[in-house]
Structures are given as structure tokens and as C-alpha cells.
Design a protein around this motif. Structure first.
Motif, PDB file in Angstrom:
ATOM      1  N   ARG A 215       0.822  -0.949   0.103  1.00 38.43           N
ATOM      2  CA  ARG A 215      -0.082  -0.020   0.158  1.00 38.43           C
ATOM      3  C   ARG A 215       0.657   1.225  -0.341  1.00 38.43           C
ATOM      4  N   VAL A 216       1.133   2.438  -0.940  1.00 37.47           N
ATOM      5  CA  VAL A 216       1.662   3.628  -1.167  1.00 37.47           C
ATOM      6  C   VAL A 216       0.514   4.154  -1.224  1.00 37.47           C
ATOM      7  N   ILE A 217       0.730   5.140   0.259  1.00 36.04           N
ATOM      8  CA  ILE A 217      -0.218   6.559   0.649  1.00 36.04           C
ATOM      9  C   ILE A 217       0.351   7.726   0.100  1.00 36.04           C
ATOM     10  N   ILE A 218      -0.399   8.432  -0.885  1.00 35.11           N
ATOM     11  CA  ILE A 218       0.019   9.515  -0.817  1.00 35.11           C
ATOM     12  C   ILE A 218      -0.605  10.600   0.184  1.00 35.11           C
ATOM     13  N   PRO A 219      -0.391  11.836   0.704  1.00 34.73           N
ATOM     14  CA  PRO A 219      -0.974  12.435   1.572  1.00 34.73           C
ATOM     15  C   PRO A 219      -1.869  13.380   0.563  1.00 34.73           C
ATOM     16  N   LEU A 220      -2.087  12.787  -0.240  1.00 37.16           N
ATOM     17  CA  LEU A 220      -2.837  13.878  -1.153  1.00 37.16           C
ATOM     18  C   LEU A 220      -4.113  13.733  -2.055  1.00 37.16           C
ATOM     19  N   GLY A 221      -6.062  14.612  -2.032  1.00 40.14           N
ATOM     20  CA  GLY A 221      -7.100  13.647  -2.002  1.00 40.14           C
ATOM     21  C   GLY A 221      -8.114  14.488  -2.642  1.00 40.14           C
ATOM     22  N   THR A 222      -9.184  14.315  -2.073  1.00 38.88           N
ATOM     23  CA  THR A 222      -9.567  15.035  -2.838  1.00 38.88           C
ATOM     24  C   THR A 222     -10.205  17.268  -1.830  1.00 38.88           C
ATOM     25  N   ALA A 223      -9.772  16.989  -0.953  1.00 38.67           N
ATOM     26  CA  ALA A 223      -9.820  17.927   0.044  1.00 38.67           C
ATOM     27  C   ALA A 223      -8.793  18.791  -0.426  1.00 38.67           C
TER      28      ALA A 223
ATOM     29  N   PRO B  82     -10.126  11.601   1.442  1.00 40.52           N
ATOM     30  CA  PRO B  82     -10.590  13.212   1.374  1.00 40.52           C
ATOM     31  C   PRO B  82      -8.893  14.113   1.425  1.00 40.52           C
ATOM     32  N   PHE B  83      -8.240  12.821   1.997  1.00 41.92           N
ATOM     33  CA  PHE B  83      -6.536  13.611   2.171  1.00 41.92           C
ATOM     34  C   PHE B  83      -5.924  12.952   1.886  1.00 41.92           C
ATOM     35  N   GLU B  84      -5.755  11.563   1.422  1.00 45.09           N
ATOM     36  CA  GLU B  84      -5.008  10.713   0.526  1.00 45.09           C
ATOM     37  C   GLU B  84      -5.222   9.933  -0.755  1.00 45.09           C
ATOM     38  N   THR B  85      -4.031   9.266  -1.492  1.00 44.49           N
ATOM     39  CA  THR B  85      -4.289   8.189  -2.518  1.00 44.49           C
ATOM     40  C   THR B  85      -3.652   7.526  -2.012  1.00 44.49           C
ATOM     41  N   MET B  86      -4.886   6.322  -2.010  1.00 46.16           N
ATOM     42  CA  MET B  86      -4.027   4.939  -1.854  1.00 46.16           C
ATOM     43  C   MET B  86      -4.132   4.232  -3.265  1.00 46.16           C
ATOM     44  N   TYR B  87      -2.708   3.615  -3.718  1.00 47.59           N
ATOM     45  CA  TYR B  87      -2.464   2.546  -4.521  1.00 47.59           C
ATOM     46  C   TYR B  87      -2.027   1.031  -3.934  1.00 47.59           C
ATOM     47  N   GLU B  88      -2.478   0.781  -4.738  1.00 51.01           N
ATOM     48  CA  GLU B  88      -3.122  -0.889  -3.742  1.00 51.01           C
ATOM     49  C   GLU B  88      -2.399  -1.984  -4.419  1.00 51.01           C
TER      50      GLU B  88
ATOM     51  N   THR C  18      12.800  13.322  -2.242  1.00 55.47           N
ATOM     52  CA  THR C  18      11.126  14.097  -1.340  1.00 55.47           C
ATOM     53  C   THR C  18      11.193  15.579  -1.135  1.00 55.47           C
ATOM     54  N   SER C  19      10.036  16.381  -0.800  1.00 53.95           N
ATOM     55  CA  SER C  19      10.220  18.485  -0.144  1.00 53.95           C
ATOM     56  C   SER C  19       8.777  17.563   0.343  1.00 53.95           C
ATOM     57  N   PRO C  20       9.032  19.677   1.901  1.00 53.24           N
ATOM     58  CA  PRO C  20       8.243  19.440   2.242  1.00 53.24           C
ATOM     59  C   PRO C  20       6.664  19.587   1.610  1.00 53.24           C
ATOM     60  N   GLN C  21       5.532  19.122   1.919  1.00 54.07           N
ATOM     61  CA  GLN C  21       3.812  19.207   2.066  1.00 54.07           C
ATOM     62  C   GLN C  21       3.987  20.226   1.372  1.00 54.07           C
ATOM     63  N   ILE C  22       3.827  21.489   0.909  1.00 54.27           N
ATOM     64  CA  ILE C  22       2.984  22.805   0.952  1.00 54.27           C
ATOM     65  C   ILE C  22       1.281  22.514   0.874  1.00 54.27           C
ATOM     66  N   LEU C  23       0.683  21.387   0.497  1.00 56.43           N
ATOM     67  CA  LEU C  23      -0.347  21.735  -0.114  1.00 56.43           C
ATOM     68  C   LEU C  23      -1.649  21.566   0.936  1.00 56.43           C
ATOM     69  N   SER C  24      -2.287  22.646   0.977  1.00 58.89           N
ATOM     70  CA  SER C  24      -3.189  21.828   2.267  1.00 58.89           C
ATOM     71  C   SER C  24      -4.918  21.443   2.313  1.00 58.89           C
ATOM     72  N   GLY C  25      -5.223  21.281   2.439  1.00 58.28           N
ATOM     73  CA  GLY C  25      -7.035  20.584   2.587  1.00 58.28           C
ATOM     74  C   GLY C  25      -8.211  21.288   3.058  1.00 58.28           C
ATOM     75  N   GLN C  26      -9.105  21.286   2.822  1.00 52.90           N
ATOM     76  CA  GLN C  26     -10.174  21.533   3.158  1.00 52.90           C
ATOM     77  C   GLN C  26     -11.381  21.380   3.037  1.00 52.90           C
ATOM     78  N   THR C  27     -12.047  20.656   3.510  1.00 44.59           N
ATOM     79  CA  THR C  27     -13.466  20.276   3.775  1.00 44.59           C
ATOM     80  C   THR C  27     -15.080  20.582   4.399  1.00 44.59           C
ATOM     81  N   SER C  28     -16.236  20.478   3.957  1.00 44.96           N
ATOM     82  CA  SER C  28     -17.289  21.899   4.420  1.00 44.96           C
ATOM     83  C   SER C  28     -17.756  21.527   5.874  1.00 44.96           C
ATOM     84  N   PRO C  29     -18.003  21.791   6.805  1.00 43.02           N
ATOM     85  CA  PRO C  29     -18.283  21.692   8.428  1.00 43.02           C
ATOM     86  C   PRO C  29     -19.883  20.999   7.832  1.00 43.02           C
ATOM     87  N   PHE C  30     -20.032  19.820   8.704  1.00 38.47           N
ATOM     88  CA  PHE C  30     -21.441  19.395   8.856  1.00 38.47           C
ATOM     89  C   PHE C  30     -21.642  20.700   9.796  1.00 38.47           C
TER      90      PHE C  30
END
Length: 416
Positions: free
Chosen positions: A31-39, A87-93, A214-226
Motif C-alpha cells: 500500500r503506497v499512500i500519498i497524502p493528497l486527495g479530494t480535499a 479526502p486527504f490521501e490517495t492509496m495505491y494497492e 522528496t520535499s516538504p508538503q505545501i498543499l493544504s486540504g479543506q472540507t465543508s463543515p457538517f
């Protein structure tokens, strides 16, 4: 009992974290998990971007340059390969026979970090994703009439609009090869996580991962409040409902893991078919229901509900009048609570019987909590629920009438 959730953690110089679970089987799981997703699809990143990137990554890589040749290599050797954008990850399996682990591991890293983007592939994937969006948009954010009502009209409990996941037709039109290539650069961040399980070559895997710059992650994610939209009691008629379905639930925007576990414990305790007090009341004593159901989901925010499928309005009135008193009385009964603790701990014997169970556990806890909880920690938390005062505090905070909502779904056509 021997601890079954002992993952071996290795942190590489480039920041990549590797969690290994050696297991005596004839296959390996990757499992390779990239910390970037829809958010992370936030301006200037176009809606749908990371999902489209996931599709494109699976098509071609430097090691397997022909379309879908990596997937065919895995599949024709009896393995499995897929990917998901969360939301916050893309996982390759990748799941493969141990005999082809090295080539498979090198191959998935080639797909992820050295993909080949082709214009014809891109246009094809845009059409596929548009079709995927249309498949889900009728009832989004649910999957049917009732769940759509639960999550968009009763509560606004969707993390984002469907276009943020898949992109609108207009959004997809704007994505070209240059844009995709630049977006892919964000994959080379220092927060990558790799899970390895089964019969794998750890030394080989660590060497290959160490070569990724690699380099430091600079993108931030955001979701709508419930938030609530129609919290007060109301009634709605639905085509898909065949009984008087009384729903009671809440929104939990800030929960630590113990609170999540406690809320899960309470819902399971109240509604289980073995000795659940609400189940016993409504099925065993009254004969009003066939089943009770409950739902709890917690990602960056939480939402939960219980559903009581009753026969008529008089039963609904009775449930509404007695429900909270019965819940509190049940939670005050330490003997009954301790029986539930023993039931859950005894059931844990049947958990984690397959390697995939360990991998899913690891991903879930890393995604939400940032670390992998051990069985000992989980069992200790469950045992702490013998403190019924704490359970009553959870009830007051998350389940009492002043913080919850309710509605009644009625069949449009009454059965005779």
C-alpha cells in the motif's frame, strides 16, 4: 493474548514512513499512500484533479510503458492492483505472489513516481470520470433516496460537492498534460506512507523507497463543515420507505479517539441483537421491529444516527417518549455495560484473521489518528467504559435531545 498489531516502523531519510508486517504467507501486500486527495482540490487546483491524476498514474509508467501493461502483469500472475482517492490521501494497492514481489514493487513505484502521460489516455479518462460522476450524482452524497435525505436535507454532512471529487465537464476540459505534469510534482512530498505485509523483501523495498527525492508538503486540504439543516422533529414521505422509519442522530465535529470509541460502543450496546436494551425493548418485549440499525462515520468530522423501522405512528410516539430515558437507564446499569464490554472483547478473537485485516486496520488508524493503535490499547480503552459516568457524559455531549435531531420517514403509500 499475543499482540497481533505489531507493525515495524522505519522512517527513511527522505521522510517516507514504512510500516511492515511480516506474515508467513506466499504473497505480499503493498500500500503506497500519498497524502493528497479530494480535499486538496482547492484553487488554483481544479476540482477533480487528484482523482483524474490517480486514474492516469495507473495507465502507464516508465517500467511498464504500454497502456495497462502493469495491471495485466499483476492480474495475469494472479494478483490485484487498484487505487482510491480519499479526502486527504490517495492509496495505491498491489497484492502479488511473493515470487514477483521485487518486480511488482518496482513497478508500482514506477507508475506512481515516473508515470507516462499520454494525450489519448487523458481524453479517455476524462470521459470515464464524467461517466463515474453521473453514476453517483443522482443520490449524492448518499446512495439512495433515504441516505441522500439523511446527509443533505436533514443534515448537511458531505465533505464536499460531487464536482470536487470528479470535476464538472468544464473542469475536466481545462486539464491538459502540462497541468497534470505540474500537479504530479506534488506527489514527491515527505509525508508518504508505505504499508508492506506478508512475504516481502524489506531490504529491497527500503532501498527503492530511499531513492525517491522528496520535499516538504505545501498543499493544504479543506472540507465543508457538517451542520444541521432540519434538526427539529419533522415528517417526510418517501417512495423508498415501506415502514414508519424513525431516525435519531447527531453531528460530532470534534472527537478524540476515545470519544469515537465510546460513541461506537454505546450504539453497539444499545442496538445489538444479543442483549441490546433497545433491541430487547422493541423486538423481544414489544414485537414492533424486525431490526435496529445504526451508522457512525468519522473522518475529519463525525455523523451518526439510529434507525427504528416501526409499524405505525402510535409506536413512533411511544419510542420518542421513552427513548432517552431508556438510554440513560441502560448506561447507568454497570452490570449490563460490563456484559457488553466482555462481549466485545470476546468477539475480538475473530478479528485480524487475514493479512488484509491488518492492512486495513493500519490504514484506518494512520489516516485518522496518524499512528497505528495496538490491540492492547484498543482493549484498554474498551475496558475503561466500565466507568459508566464517562459513558453518561458522552451521551449528554453527543446523544441528548439538546444536541441531536430526529425525523420520521413515512411510506408514500400505506400498506393494507
Amino acid at each position: 493474548m499475543k499482540e497481533r498489531l505489531n507493525f515495524q516502523e522505519t522512517v527513511l531519510v527522505n521522510g517516507i514512513k514504512v510500516y511492515g508486517y511480516p506474515y508467513d504467507v506466499s504473497f505480499a501486500m503493498i500500500r503506497v499512500i500519498i497524502p493528497l486527495g479530494t480535499a486538496h482540490n482547492q484553487h488554483p487546483i481544479l476540482p477533480g484533479s487528484f482523482h483524474l491524476l490517480e486514474h492516469m498514474v495507473l495507465n502507464r509508467g516508465a517500467m511498464f510503458p504500454e497502456l495497462h501493461s502493469f495491471k495485466q502483469f499483476i492480474g495475469l500472475n494472479g494478483g490485484y492492483n487498484n487505487a482510491w482517492t480519499f479526502p486527504f490521501e490517495t492509496m495505491y494497492e498491489v497484492d502479488v505472489p511473493a515470487t514477483i514481489f521485487q518486480k511488482s514493487f518496482e513497478g508500482i513505484l514506477s507508475q506512481i513516481f515516473d508515470p507516462i502521460f499520454n494525450l489519448a489516455d487523458l481524453e479517455n479518462e476524462k470521459n470515464i470520470i464524467a461517466n463515474e460522476r453521473r453514476r453517483k450524482e443522482r443520490w449524492y452524497p448518499g446512495t439512495d433516496e433515504l441516505s441522500q435525505y439523511l446527509h443533505s436535507i436533514w443534515k448537511s454532512s458531505s465533505l464536499y460537492p460531487i464536482e470536487q471529487i470528479f470535476g464538472s465537464d468544464e473542469d475536466l476540459t481545462k486539464i491538459n498534460l502540462s497541468y497534470l505534469t505540474n500537479l504530479h510534482d506534488s506527489y514527491f512530498c515527505d509525508k508518504i506512507i508505505v504499508l508492506l505485509g506478508g512475504n516481502y523483501d524489506e531490504k529491497f523495498a527500503l532501498k527503492k523507497l530511499s531513492e525517491i527525492k522528496t520535499s516538504p508538503q505545501i498543499l493544504s486540504g479543506q472540507t465543508s463543515p457538517f451542520e444541521w439543516k432540519k434538526r427539529e422533529y419533522h415528517e417526510i414521505k418517501m417512495d423508498s420507505v415501506s415502514r414508519h422509519l424513525y431516525c435519531y442522530g447527531g453531528i460530532t465535529n470534534t472527537l478524540d479517539w476515545k470519544e469515537q470509541a465510546a460513541l461506537t460502543f454505546i450504539l453497539s450496546f444499545l442496538g445489538n441483537h444479543i442483549h441490546g436494551p433497545l433491541y430487547n425493548w422493541l423486538r423481544v418485549e414489544k414485537g414492533w421491529v424486525y431490526e435496529l440499525t445504526w451508522f457512525l462515520n468519522y473522518e475529519t468530522q463525525g455523523r451518526w444516527h439510529m434507525a427504528f423501522p416501526l409499524n405505525n405512528k402510535a409506536q413512533v410516539v411511544a419510542v420518542r417518549e421513552e427513548l432517552h430515558g431508556r438510554i440513560q437507564k441502560s448506561l447507568e446499569d454497570k452490570s449490563l455495560v460490563c456484559k457488553e464490554i466482555n462481549r466485545i472483547l470476546s468477539k475480538s478473537l475473530f478479528l485480524y484473521q487475514k493479512l488484509n485485516d491488518f492492512m486495513n486496520h493500519a490504514f484506518e488508524f494512520l489516516s485518522i489518528e496518524g499512528r497505528i493503535f495496538t490491540e492492547e490499547e484498543i482493549a484498554g480503552t474498551i475496558q475503561s467504559f466500565s466507568d459508566v459516568k464517562y459513558l453518561l457524559e458522552i451521551y449528554e455531549k453527543h446523544m441528548s435531545p439538546i444536541v441531536t435531531g430526529e425525523f420520521l420517514a413515512l411510506p408514500k403509500t400505506e400498506s393494507k
